[in-house]
Motif scaffolding. Structure first.
Motif, short mmCIF file in Angstrom:
data_model
loop_
_atom_site.label_atom_id
_atom_site.label_comp_id
_atom_site.label_asym_id
_atom_site.label_seq_id
_atom_site.Cartn_x
_atom_site.Cartn_y
_atom_site.Cartn_z
N ARG A 1 0.86 -1.18 0.00
CA ARG A 1 0.00 0.00 0.00
C ARG A 1 0.89 1.23 0.00
NH1 ARG A 1 -3.22 3.01 3.75
NH2 ARG A 1 -5.05 3.82 2.68
N SER A 2 0.49 2.27 -0.71
CA SER A 2 1.34 3.44 -0.83
C SER A 2 0.56 4.73 -0.66
CB SER A 2 2.04 3.45 -2.20
OG SER A 2 2.80 4.63 -2.35
N LEU A 3 1.10 5.61 0.17
CA LEU A 3 0.65 7.00 0.27
C LEU A 3 1.81 7.92 -0.15
CD1 LEU A 3 -1.40 6.98 3.61
CD2 LEU A 3 -2.23 6.74 1.26
N ASN A 4 2.70 7.35 -0.99
CA ASN A 4 3.86 8.07 -1.50
C ASN A 4 3.78 8.03 -3.02
OD1 ASN A 4 6.53 8.66 -2.48
ND2 ASN A 4 7.33 8.28 -0.44
N PRO A 5 3.74 9.18 -3.68
CA PRO A 5 3.58 9.18 -5.14
C PRO A 5 4.72 8.54 -5.91
CG PRO A 5 4.12 11.40 -4.32
CD PRO A 5 3.84 10.55 -3.13
N LYS A 6 5.88 8.32 -5.26
CA LYS A 6 7.01 7.71 -5.94
C LYS A 6 6.90 6.19 -6.04
CE LYS A 6 10.31 11.31 -4.55
NZ LYS A 6 11.58 11.60 -3.82
N PHE A 7 5.96 5.61 -5.30
CA PHE A 7 5.84 4.15 -5.27
C PHE A 7 4.39 3.74 -5.49
CE2 PHE A 7 9.47 5.33 -2.67
CZ PHE A 7 10.47 4.48 -3.15
N GLN A 8 4.24 2.68 -6.27
CA GLN A 8 2.92 2.15 -6.57
C GLN A 8 2.76 0.76 -5.95
OE1 GLN A 8 0.77 4.19 -8.21
NE2 GLN A 8 2.48 5.66 -8.20
N GLU A 9 1.54 0.40 -5.66
CA GLU A 9 1.27 -0.94 -5.14
C GLU A 9 1.80 -1.99 -6.12
OE1 GLU A 9 -2.62 -3.72 -4.23
OE2 GLU A 9 -2.74 -1.56 -3.79
N GLY A 10 2.54 -2.94 -5.59
CA GLY A 10 3.14 -3.98 -6.42
C GLY A 10 4.59 -3.76 -6.75
N ASP A 11 5.12 -2.55 -6.54
CA ASP A 11 6.53 -2.28 -6.82
C ASP A 11 7.42 -3.15 -5.94
OD1 ASP A 11 5.79 -0.35 -8.61
OD2 ASP A 11 6.39 1.37 -7.36
N LEU A 12 8.54 -3.61 -6.52
CA LEU A 12 9.57 -4.29 -5.75
C LEU A 12 10.66 -3.29 -5.38
CD1 LEU A 12 10.06 -7.70 -7.60
CD2 LEU A 12 9.27 -7.38 -5.25
N VAL A 13 11.07 -3.32 -4.12
CA VAL A 13 12.09 -2.39 -3.64
C VAL A 13 13.09 -3.15 -2.78
CG1 VAL A 13 10.49 -0.43 -3.65
CG2 VAL A 13 10.77 -1.78 -1.56
N VAL A 14 14.27 -2.54 -2.59
CA VAL A 14 15.28 -3.11 -1.71
C VAL A 14 15.69 -2.05 -0.71
CG1 VAL A 14 17.20 -2.50 -3.25
CG2 VAL A 14 17.48 -4.37 -1.63
N GLY A 15 15.91 -2.46 0.53
CA GLY A 15 16.32 -1.54 1.58
C GLY A 15 16.60 -2.28 2.86
N ALA A 16 17.17 -1.59 3.83
CA ALA A 16 17.53 -2.20 5.11
C ALA A 16 16.31 -2.18 6.03
CB ALA A 16 18.71 -1.47 5.74
N THR A 17 15.35 -3.04 5.74
CA THR A 17 14.10 -3.05 6.48
C THR A 17 14.09 -4.04 7.64
OG1 THR A 17 13.22 -4.50 4.76
CG2 THR A 17 12.72 -2.16 4.58
N GLY A 18 15.10 -4.90 7.74
CA GLY A 18 15.24 -5.74 8.93
C GLY A 18 14.55 -7.08 8.87
N TRP A 19 14.72 -7.82 9.99
CA TRP A 19 14.19 -9.18 10.10
C TRP A 19 12.71 -9.11 10.49
CZ3 TRP A 19 17.99 -13.17 12.69
CH2 TRP A 19 19.28 -13.00 12.15
N GLN A 20 11.85 -8.86 9.55
CA GLN A 20 10.43 -8.76 9.84
C GLN A 20 9.61 -9.00 8.58
OE1 GLN A 20 9.60 -4.85 11.45
NE2 GLN A 20 10.99 -3.85 10.03
N SER A 21 8.35 -9.35 8.79
CA SER A 21 7.49 -9.69 7.66
C SER A 21 6.95 -8.45 6.97
CB SER A 21 6.34 -10.58 8.13
OG SER A 21 5.51 -9.88 9.05
N HIS A 22 6.79 -7.36 7.69
CA HIS A 22 6.28 -6.12 7.13
C HIS A 22 7.08 -4.95 7.70
CE1 HIS A 22 2.85 -8.89 6.70
NE2 HIS A 22 2.43 -8.11 5.71
N SER A 23 7.03 -3.84 7.01
CA SER A 23 7.64 -2.62 7.52
C SER A 23 6.94 -1.42 6.89
CB SER A 23 9.14 -2.57 7.24
OG SER A 23 9.38 -2.65 5.85
N ILE A 24 7.07 -0.29 7.56
CA ILE A 24 6.54 0.96 7.04
C ILE A 24 7.72 1.89 6.80
CG2 ILE A 24 5.19 3.01 7.62
CD1 ILE A 24 3.21 1.17 9.01
N ASN A 25 7.74 2.51 5.62
CA ASN A 25 8.91 3.28 5.20
C ASN A 25 8.45 4.59 4.59
OD1 ASN A 25 11.30 3.96 3.25
ND2 ASN A 25 12.08 2.32 4.55
N ASP A 26 9.27 5.63 4.77
CA ASP A 26 8.92 6.93 4.19
C ASP A 26 9.43 7.09 2.76
OD1 ASP A 26 11.64 7.33 4.45
OD2 ASP A 26 11.48 8.90 5.97
N GLY A 27 10.04 6.04 2.22
CA GLY A 27 10.48 6.05 0.83
C GLY A 27 11.89 6.56 0.62
#
Length: 343
Positions: free
Chosen positions: A84-110
């Motif tokens: 889900r996205s409330l950031n215009p730079k990202f759309q639902e379904g986009d694949l991204v890489v980042g240091a989001t940690g050992w977890q099933s979900h995360s919330i990110n500011d982009g």
């Protein structure tokens, strides 16, 4: 708003290890996800990367990065899908890489995630085309400065970094000798990756076998391990040899000074008399602005089969602690990733 029924599975640091980590140092938690704010995205982890540097983050000793605090999510890079996205730079379904940690979900500011293109496997963004591949390439090319005809030795040769180091060195025309643990890994390094030789560090005659594989000495030693491998390499170093210092996995679990004679004077004398260059580096701190250079070189090599890669995939976030512990013991074969969700 985030789905209030969706729970985030996460693995946090429960206690700091003394010596080798154990399962008691980790704790699985389930927590409700907060609502998204404007500019944020909800991410679902697909693949989690497990890497040796994480052992250092479990300790509170001074280092190049802040430690994971007790009760915090274990740090780590991951490939995630935007749910889900409330950031215009990202759309639902986009694949991204980042240091989001050992977890099933995360919330990110982009700001700390990067879109990735379609790949044969998204996990490649965590390996040969990600941080390990860039570490291998930049350390070899910038610090190692390889020249055709030279001899390169690389430790942990079947791993995510070492395997790329050796293959790139072969492309550049070097005589390449790997060091790995066990006959199976050594056969893979020679038969599949094309190294000229691979020495089993478990052999009782390891130092002698390494010397025989390097009849002209060693011009570049790409250091991932330390310990007895480094001890065997030092006498073989040629004048003006280069040592990119990437990791010291043999000592990551050490909690006291090593026993035996003090080897520092011998090392210092070797560095001085042979004018050896040894340089540590942290890939994104030192080379973060050169990622396009890395990708422009590596992506065609991977596409054309000149650089091969192997993954060791573990299913389920709950398996991450045991897989990580095993990696520090050398149980993995290839780049270690956890498939957190089926995508």
């Amino acid at each position: 708003m985030s789905d209030p029924m969706t729970l985030n599975q996460r693995i946090v640091l429960a206690s700091r290890p003394v010596g080798a980590p154990t399962s008691e140092n980790f704790r699985m938690e389930r927590v409700a996800l907060p609502d998204l704010a404007d500019g944020q995205v909800l991410l679902k982890t697909v693949f989690l990367s497990l890497d040796p540097y994480m052992r250092g983050r479990m300790s509170d000793a001074p280092s190049y990065a802040a430690p994971v605090e007790i009760g915090e999510v274990m740090t780590g890079g991951a490939v995630s899908r935007v749910e889900r996205s409330l950031n215009p730079k990202f759309q639902e379904g986009d694949l991204v890489v980042g240091a989001t940690g050992w977890q099933s979900h995360s919330i990110n500011d982009g700001r700390s995630i990067i879109p990735i293109p379609a790949l044969p496997s998204p996990s490649m963004a965590l390996g040969v085309l990600g941080m390990p591949g860039m570490t291998a390439y930049m350390g070899l090319m910038d610090i190692g400065q390889p020249k055709a005809g030279e001899t390169l030795v690389v430790a942990a040769a079947s791993g995510a970094v070492g395997s790329v180091v050796g293959q790139v060195a072969k492309i550049k025309g070097l005589h390449v000798v790997g060091v790995a643990g066990g006959a199976k890994k050594c056969r893979y390094v020679v038969d599949e990756l094309g190294f000229d030789a691979c020495i089993d560090h478990r052999s009782p005659d390891f130092a002698e076998e390494l010397a025989q594989a390097c009849p002209k000495g060693i011009d570049i030693y790409y250091e991932n391990v330390g310990g007895k491998v480094f001890d065997a390499v030092v006498p073989l170093l040629n004048p003006k040899a280069r040592i990119p210092l990437c990791g010291l996995i043999a000592s990551y679990n050490a909690h006291e000074a090593p026993s035996g004679p003090d080897r520092l004077p011998l090392l210092q004398r070797t560095l001085l008399t042979k004018r050896v260059r040894i340089q540590g580096f942290i890939v994104f701190d030192d080379y973060g602005d050169r990622q396009p250079e890395f990708l422009s070189a590596m992506a065609p090599w991977v596409r054309d089969g000149k650089v091969k890669f192997r993954e060791d995939v573990v299913d389920g976030l709950e398996q991450a602690p045991d897989a990580f512990i095993g990696m520090l013991e050398g149980r993995n074969f290839g780049k270690l990733v956890v498939r957190v969700s089926r995508d």
